[in-house]
Enzyme design. Structure first.
Site, PDB file in Angstrom:
ATOM      1  N   ARG A  15       0.840  -1.285  -0.014  1.00 19.44           N
ATOM      2  CA  ARG A  15       0.093  -0.010   0.161  1.00 19.44           C
ATOM      3  C   ARG A  15       0.822   1.264  -0.116  1.00 19.44           C
ATOM      4  O   ARG A  15       1.969   1.103   0.249  1.00 19.44           O
ATOM      5  CB  ARG A  15      -0.945   0.084   1.467  1.00 19.44           C
ATOM      6  N   LYS A  75       2.143   1.527   7.242  1.00 21.08           N
ATOM      7  CA  LYS A  75       2.409   0.953   8.311  1.00 21.08           C
ATOM      8  C   LYS A  75       3.384   1.363   9.084  1.00 21.08           C
ATOM      9  O   LYS A  75       4.189   2.501   8.745  1.00 21.08           O
ATOM     10  CB  LYS A  75       2.800  -0.389   7.788  1.00 21.08           C
ATOM     11  N   TYR A  94      -0.301   3.917  10.406  1.00 20.92           N
ATOM     12  CA  TYR A  94      -0.743   3.240  11.529  1.00 20.92           C
ATOM     13  C   TYR A  94       0.474   2.852  12.296  1.00 20.92           C
ATOM     14  O   TYR A  94       1.826   2.571  11.652  1.00 20.92           O
ATOM     15  CB  TYR A  94      -1.233   1.920  11.026  1.00 20.92           C
ATOM     16  N   HIS A  96       0.145   1.072  15.930  1.00 21.32           N
ATOM     17  CA  HIS A  96      -0.082  -0.010  16.784  1.00 21.32           C
ATOM     18  C   HIS A  96       1.008  -0.234  17.891  1.00 21.32           C
ATOM     19  O   HIS A  96       1.775  -1.399  17.941  1.00 21.32           O
ATOM     20  CB  HIS A  96      -0.191  -1.333  16.115  1.00 21.32           C
ATOM     21  N   GLU A 118      -4.931   4.551  13.928  1.00 22.34           N
ATOM     22  CA  GLU A 118      -5.707   3.666  14.719  1.00 22.34           C
ATOM     23  C   GLU A 118      -6.191   4.283  15.722  1.00 22.34           C
ATOM     24  O   GLU A 118      -7.215   3.638  16.284  1.00 22.34           O
ATOM     25  CB  GLU A 118      -5.164   2.233  14.895  1.00 22.34           C
ATOM     26  N   ASP A 270      -2.344  -7.468  15.385  1.00 25.25           N
ATOM     27  CA  ASP A 270      -1.541  -6.190  15.322  1.00 25.25           C
ATOM     28  C   ASP A 270      -1.734  -5.374  16.464  1.00 25.25           C
ATOM     29  O   ASP A 270      -1.000  -4.481  16.866  1.00 25.25           O
ATOM     30  CB  ASP A 270      -2.205  -5.224  14.232  1.00 25.25           C
TER      31      ASP A 270
HETATM   32  N1  LIG Z   1      -4.382  -7.855  11.108  1.00 16.89           N
HETATM   33  C1  LIG Z   1      -4.821  -6.763  10.276  1.00 16.89           C
HETATM   34  O1  LIG Z   1      -4.282  -6.661   9.012  1.00 16.89           O
HETATM   35  C2  LIG Z   1      -5.949  -5.855  10.710  1.00 16.89           C
HETATM   36  C3  LIG Z   1      -6.509  -4.902   9.793  1.00 16.89           C
HETATM   37  C4  LIG Z   1      -7.601  -4.219  10.266  1.00 16.89           C
HETATM   38  C5  LIG Z   1      -7.955  -4.194  11.882  1.00 16.89           C
HETATM   39  N2  LIG Z   1      -7.211  -5.271  12.427  1.00 16.89           N
HETATM   40  C6  LIG Z   1      -7.460  -5.246  13.920  1.00 16.89           C
HETATM   41  O2  LIG Z   1      -8.599  -5.835  14.320  1.00 16.89           O
HETATM   42  C7  LIG Z   1      -9.004  -5.454  15.772  1.00 16.89           C
HETATM   43  C8  LIG Z   1     -10.706  -5.156  15.419  1.00 16.89           C
HETATM   44  O3  LIG Z   1     -10.997  -3.987  15.075  1.00 16.89           O
HETATM   45  P1  LIG Z   1     -12.337  -3.459  14.759  1.00 16.89           P
HETATM   46  O4  LIG Z   1     -12.150  -2.150  13.938  1.00 16.89           O
HETATM   47  O5  LIG Z   1     -13.430  -4.217  14.597  1.00 16.89           O
HETATM   48  O6  LIG Z   1     -12.588  -2.926  16.299  1.00 16.89           O
HETATM   49  P2  LIG Z   1     -14.031  -2.401  17.000  1.00 16.89           P
HETATM   50  O7  LIG Z   1     -13.368  -1.472  18.007  1.00 16.89           O
HETATM   51  O8  LIG Z   1     -15.079  -1.777  15.775  1.00 16.89           O
HETATM   52  O9  LIG Z   1     -14.519  -3.912  17.645  1.00 16.89           O
HETATM   53  C9  LIG Z   1     -14.128  -4.494  18.696  1.00 16.89           C
HETATM   54  C10 LIG Z   1     -14.956  -5.384  19.306  1.00 16.89           C
HETATM   55  O10 LIG Z   1     -14.290  -6.152  20.278  1.00 16.89           O
HETATM   56  C11 LIG Z   1     -15.222  -6.012  21.353  1.00 16.89           C
HETATM   57  N3  LIG Z   1     -14.460  -6.693  22.527  1.00 16.89           N
HETATM   58  C12 LIG Z   1     -13.785  -5.945  23.718  1.00 16.89           C
HETATM   59  N4  LIG Z   1     -13.556  -6.888  24.481  1.00 16.89           N
HETATM   60  C13 LIG Z   1     -13.836  -8.221  24.101  1.00 16.89           C
HETATM   61  C14 LIG Z   1     -13.924  -9.273  24.764  1.00 16.89           C
HETATM   62  N5  LIG Z   1     -13.380  -9.659  25.817  1.00 16.89           N
HETATM   63  N6  LIG Z   1     -14.734 -10.609  24.167  1.00 16.89           N
HETATM   64  C15 LIG Z   1     -15.371 -10.168  23.091  1.00 16.89           C
HETATM   65  N7  LIG Z   1     -15.546  -9.092  22.384  1.00 16.89           N
HETATM   66  C16 LIG Z   1     -14.574  -8.057  22.963  1.00 16.89           C
HETATM   67  C17 LIG Z   1     -15.813  -4.873  21.475  1.00 16.89           C
HETATM   68  O11 LIG Z   1     -17.216  -4.714  22.325  1.00 16.89           O
HETATM   69  C18 LIG Z   1     -16.087  -4.505  20.149  1.00 16.89           C
HETATM   70  O12 LIG Z   1     -17.203  -4.926  19.767  1.00 16.89           O
HETATM   71  C19 LIG Z   1      -8.086  -4.490  15.971  1.00 16.89           C
HETATM   72  O13 LIG Z   1      -7.351  -5.018  16.839  1.00 16.89           O
HETATM   73  C20 LIG Z   1      -7.787  -3.909  14.674  1.00 16.89           C
HETATM   74  O14 LIG Z   1      -6.362  -3.153  14.926  1.00 16.89           O
HETATM   75  C21 LIG Z   1      -6.335  -5.995  12.073  1.00 16.89           C
END
Ligand SMILES: NC(=O)c1ccc[n+]([C@@H]2O[C@H](COP(=O)([O-])OP(=O)(O)OC[C@H]3O[C@@H](n4cnc5c(N)ncnc54)[C@H](O)[C@@H]3O)[C@@H](O)[C@H]2O)c1
Length: 371
Positions: A15, A75, A94, A96, A118, A270
């Site tokens: 990206r 990133k 980003y 993290h 983020e 992440d």
């Molecule tokens: N790996 C990747 O390439 C990549 C890409 C984008 C996002 N992400 C990651 O994905 C993750 C989620 O992002 P999002 O935008 O959906 O966040 P979000 O804030 O929209 O949703 C997170 C959810 O987790 C829930 N939660 C918190 N504690 C919990 C628990 N103990 N049990 C169950 N649910 C719980 C919250 O209530 C919320 O609904 C983040 O860490 C983000 O950085 C990773």
């Protein structure tokens, strides 16, 4: 302002932080845009396209970082890029930081102004710059999981949706936020039996309405997680407590009781990951196996679809880039309380509570340092 757009250095990250359309708007606002040669190539944006948009394309990453007053990336910088850090340079990307102590140290030592996509908030408290990548990673995670369930890739040899007379796979989704909702839509669309766990009961109510009773919802607690993980063919983690390290919801013991050939996709990796047996992997070497369970833990999943991801990301980030360029970091932050939430380090001071608590360090509220 001179805005630098270096080529991403993280493994197979394709990206880019600013598109030619963004470069053109920045030029029109009177700024200079320096783009490293080939920075947009893999996202579908040639050096020519940047030049036609009025950007200067230069061959040397050091020159881009050295001349710029603000560097816009995708990133977090990796170790070979730390040499470019200097006092007062604004980094918008980003980050993290919660699980990345060494990078945090470098940003603080060199007195960088680091604003993390983020943790930026919109006026409704949402995470507008995390959302587009969560939408993509959420959709991708089911696709990836389905692929790893194939026998060839070490999986149980199960087709997600089953066929008439043969039951579908059972997918468990941890977290019902942006990632969780997108995953659910795809998993249900492919015909999988899908269960979603969240601690937020109101969110479970909303999801129950959105998916019209086709989704099983469960309160997230260790008892329910223990049962669900045992039954599941595919477990996808996507929980988030913004800025902090993700809670380890699925323990090593739970993984040891999962079916052999089941698959875990930990999207929350992440932020440190929500599965105890997970560790970060790269797009080059995305998976590993623990107790016969395949783990996919790529920290930059959207990097695999750079054209879609760059467009989606820059649609959201660009207005912030323009305001940071027009007003300078201090004034842009003063004007937008949501952008202040994105400030992680300011001239040697750690300004994000979540990062500080995850790394057990002192911190100072961002609002206090920018005044
Ligand atoms: N790996 C990747 O390439 C990549 C890409 C984008 C996002 N992400 C990651 O994905 C993750 C989620 O992002 P999002 O935008 O959906 O966040 P979000 O804030 O929209 O949703 C997170 C959810 O987790 C829930 N939660 C918190 N504690 C919990 C628990 N103990 N049990 C169950 N649910 C719980 C919250 O209530 C919320 O609904 C983040 O860490 C983000 O950085 C990773």
């Amino acid at each position: 302002m001179i805005i630098g757009v270096p080529k991403e250095r993280k493994d197979r990250e394709a990206r880019v932080g600013v598109t030619p359309a963004g470069a053109k708007s920045l030029r029109e606002a009177g700024h200079t845009v320096l783009v490293e040669t080939g920075a947009g190539e893999e996202s579908g944006f040639s050096d020519d396209a940047y030049q036609r948009a009025g950007a200067e394309v230069v061959g040397d990453a050091g020159y881009v970082w050295g001349k710029a007053a603000m560097v816009v990336k995708v990133k977090e910088p990796i170790a070979p890029e730390y040499v470019y850090f200097r006092e007062g340079l604004v980094l918008f990307t980003y980050l993290h930081l919660a699980p990345l102590r060494e990078l945090t140290d470098k940003l603080l030592e060199t007195k960088m102004i680091a604003i993390a996509y983020e943790t930026v908030r919109d006026p409704r408290g949402g995470l507008p710059l995390l959302m587009p990548m969560s939408e993509i990673a959420g959709r991708m995670s089911v696709q990836v999981g389905a692929c790893y369930l194939e026998r060839e890739r070490g999986g149980r040899g199960i087709l997600l949706g089953g066929v008439p007379g043969v039951p579908p796979a059972h997918v468990a989704i941890l977290g019902g936020g942006i990632v969780g909702t997108k995953k659910t839509r795809i998993a249900l669309g492919l015909g999988a039996k899908t269960t979603l766990l969240d601690v937020n009961l109101n969110r479970l109510r909303e999801l129950d309405d959105i998916f019209n009773g086709r989704l099983y919802t469960l309160a997230s607690n260790s008892y329910n997680l223990e049962h669900v993980t045992r039954e599941s063919d595919l477990v996808i983690g996507g929980v988030l407590i913004p800025g902090t390290t993700a809670p380890k919801l699925v323990t090593r013991d739970m993984v040891s009781h999962m079916k052999k050939g089941a698959v875990i996709v930990d999207v929350a990796i992440d932020q440190g990951g929500c599965i105890e047996t997970a560790h970060p992997t790269s797009l080059s070497e995305p998976s590993f196996t623990v107790n016969g369970v395949v783990h996919y833990c790529v920290t930059n999943m959207p990097g695999a679809v750079p054209n879609t991801s760059t467009l989606a990301l820059t649609n959201s980030t660009f207005s912030y880039v323009l305001r940071l360029a027009n007003h300078g970091a201090r004034e842009a932050l003063r004007r937008d309380a949501g952008l202040v939430e994105g400030l992680n380090t300011w001239l040697g001071v750690l300004t994000h509570r979540g990062v500080a608590e995850s790394q057990q360090r002192p911190w100072t509220a961002a609002a206090a340092v920018i005044d």
